[in-house]
Design an enzyme around this catalytic site. Structure first.
Site, mmCIF file in Angstrom:
data_model
loop_
_atom_site.group_PDB
_atom_site.id
_atom_site.type_symbol
_atom_site.label_atom_id
_atom_site.label_comp_id
_atom_site.label_asym_id
_atom_site.label_seq_id
_atom_site.Cartn_x
_atom_site.Cartn_y
_atom_site.Cartn_z
ATOM 1 N N ALA A 164 9.413 -0.686 5.040
ATOM 2 C CA ALA A 164 9.441 0.649 3.918
ATOM 3 C C ALA A 164 8.114 1.357 4.412
ATOM 4 O O ALA A 164 7.993 2.213 3.442
ATOM 5 C CB ALA A 164 9.356 -0.645 2.751
ATOM 6 N N GLY A 165 7.074 0.903 5.177
ATOM 7 C CA GLY A 165 5.753 1.657 5.409
ATOM 8 C C GLY A 165 5.004 1.555 3.970
ATOM 9 O O GLY A 165 3.851 1.580 3.182
ATOM 10 N N SER A 182 0.170 -7.056 5.069
ATOM 11 C CA SER A 182 -0.655 -7.546 3.839
ATOM 12 C C SER A 182 -0.934 -8.970 4.190
ATOM 13 O O SER A 182 -1.954 -9.375 4.027
ATOM 14 C CB SER A 182 0.200 -6.342 3.488
ATOM 15 O OG SER A 182 -1.385 -7.115 2.017
ATOM 16 N N LYS A 203 1.022 -0.958 -0.466
ATOM 17 C CA LYS A 203 0.105 -0.006 -0.407
ATOM 18 C C LYS A 203 0.968 0.896 0.272
ATOM 19 O O LYS A 203 2.415 1.569 1.024
ATOM 20 C CB LYS A 203 -1.014 -0.305 1.483
ATOM 21 C CG LYS A 203 -0.520 0.103 2.573
ATOM 22 C CD LYS A 203 0.732 1.357 2.938
ATOM 23 C CE LYS A 203 0.963 1.375 4.791
ATOM 24 N NZ LYS A 203 1.660 2.651 5.175
ATOM 25 N N ASP A 240 -2.899 -1.710 11.361
ATOM 26 C CA ASP A 240 -2.882 -1.056 9.360
ATOM 27 C C ASP A 240 -3.465 -2.498 9.188
ATOM 28 O O ASP A 240 -3.247 -3.115 7.647
ATOM 29 C CB ASP A 240 -2.419 -0.509 8.527
ATOM 30 C CG ASP A 240 -0.569 -1.191 8.606
ATOM 31 O OD1 ASP A 240 -0.306 -2.442 8.972
ATOM 32 O OD2 ASP A 240 0.013 0.089 7.896
HETATM 33 O O1 C5P Z 1 -0.241 -0.804 15.742
HETATM 34 P P1 C5P Z 1 1.266 -1.759 14.830
HETATM 35 O O2 C5P Z 1 2.073 -2.638 15.922
HETATM 36 O O3 C5P Z 1 1.255 -1.392 13.435
HETATM 37 O O4 C5P Z 1 1.720 -0.099 15.573
HETATM 38 C C1 C5P Z 1 3.725 -0.126 15.729
HETATM 39 C C2 C5P Z 1 3.810 1.115 16.061
HETATM 40 O O5 C5P Z 1 3.470 2.509 15.588
HETATM 41 C C3 C5P Z 1 3.367 1.924 17.374
HETATM 42 O O6 C5P Z 1 3.889 0.440 19.079
HETATM 43 C C4 C5P Z 1 3.245 2.785 18.188
HETATM 44 O O7 C5P Z 1 4.146 2.904 17.706
HETATM 45 C C5 C5P Z 1 3.386 3.188 16.519
HETATM 46 N N1 C5P Z 1 1.928 3.490 16.102
HETATM 47 C C6 C5P Z 1 1.264 5.045 16.570
HETATM 48 N N2 C5P Z 1 0.100 5.450 16.343
HETATM 49 C C7 C5P Z 1 -0.932 4.413 14.879
HETATM 50 C C8 C5P Z 1 -0.794 3.257 15.033
HETATM 51 C C9 C5P Z 1 1.139 2.878 14.807
HETATM 52 O O8 C5P Z 1 2.187 5.298 17.613
HETATM 53 N N3 C5P Z 1 -1.881 4.789 14.774
#
Ligand code: C5P
Length: 290
Positions: free
Chosen positions: A95-96, A102, A9, A134
């Site tokens: 890489a974002g 996914s 994405k 995500d």
């Molecule tokens: O939810 P996920 O494990 O993908 O998020 C990785 C990290 O990105 C979280 O631990 C947090 O530090 C940061 N994050 C955030 N706010 C979001 C999504 C991610 O601060 N909405």
């Protein structure tokens, strides 16, 4: 045996509305699936075990998001069922581009079908959101308005066939580091996103170029010296409508007007050894089965 293609994405728009008590950030983002894929195949196992093989080393299997997705689905909806899962990676990691997320969500899609569980989209999204912010988006992909920490998803009409070159600058960027950097600079007025269109509108690249914004971009460039270098080297590429960092980076996306300019830019970037370049197109909503 079943095979599903897990897309990467980009984020057309990403704004941070503030920090939440749980440590996450409240975001507003438009996620867009593109045709850069990992491949996942699943096969039933009679012994009730879940196994995962990958063509690159991803560390301990138990920590892998695909394995965790499979275990979660098994525990909640498919006690005693087993699966042999194979993962073929193409989406760069860190890489974002949402590769790991996914893979996890599309493993849920594949196992839902393999095990004949009949789970609808909403329960799958809810399971997916336990695995990462995500992940819910990747259950159906397409073009999606995401809020909350990213897990509240609302489909938008498709934006299909726009040309986006992805450049992975051969550097991993840590998402928590990017958010932590941004937290130290939360002194801006949040932007609003203005993209309204009907399902039969053909949204063109110029319109999308005028909408692109990513609040995480400056922080991503600040935390990664390599991204900073490659960003500086790619300011003047010909034909680019808009250039932006995807999510928390490190990938850079270039929106291009057509197929020829897209392939030409990908070749040029690759030849200049700036990283791995991919000429991609935006995808409609839906799971991509073989
Ligand atoms: O939810 P996920 O494990 O993908 O998020 C990785 C990290 O990105 C979280 O631990 C947090 O530090 C940061 N994050 C955030 N706010 C979001 C999504 C991610 O601060 N909405």
């Amino acid at each position: 045996m079943l095979k599903v293609y897990a897309p990467a994405k980009i984020n057309w728009f990403l704004e941070i509305k503030g920090k939440r008590p749980d440590g996450y950030h409240e975001i507003e983002t438009i996620m867009q699936a593109i045709d850069l894929f990992d491949e996942i195949t699943v096969q039933e196992r009679d012994d009730g075990r879940i196994t995962l093989d990958c063509d690159v080393d991803l560390g301990p299997v138990e920590d892998n998001l695909v394995y965790r997705a499979a275990r979660l689905l098994q525990q909640q909806h498919a006690q005693g069922r087993g699966a042999q899962i194979a993962l073929k990676k193409q989406i760069p990691h860190g890489a974002g581009l949402g590769g790991g997320s996914s893979d996890a969500s599309n493993a849920l899609n594949a196992l839902n079908r393999l095990w004949d569980l009949g789970l609808e989209q909403k329960p799958l999204e809810s399971l997916a959101s336990e695995l990462g912010s995500d992940c819910a988006f990747f259950v159906q992909g397409g073009t999606t308005w995401c809020t909350g920490r990213g897990e509240v998803v609302e489909p938008m009409p498709d934006i299909v066939g726009l040309h986006v070159v992805i450049l992975y600058p051969n550097a991993v960027v840590s998402t928590p580091r990017v958010y932590a950097d941004l937290s130290r600079h939360l002194t801006y007025d949040p932007r609003d996103c203005y993209l309204f269109h009907h399902p039969d509108d053909r949204v063109d690249a110029l319109r999308m170029a005028s909408l692109v914004a990513n609040r995480l971009q400056e922080s991503a460039i600040r935390v990664s010296g390599r991204l900073q270098h490659v960003w500086a080297q790619t300011a003047q590429e010909s034909g680019v409508l808009v250039r932006f960092v995807s999510g928390s980076g490190s990938a850079i996306a270039f929106l291009m007007p057509d197929d020829a300019s897209s392939h030409s830019l990908a070749r040029v970037l690759q030849d200049r050894k700036l990283g791995r370049a991919f000429a991609t197109k935006t995808l409609p909503r839906g799971v991509v089965w073989e």
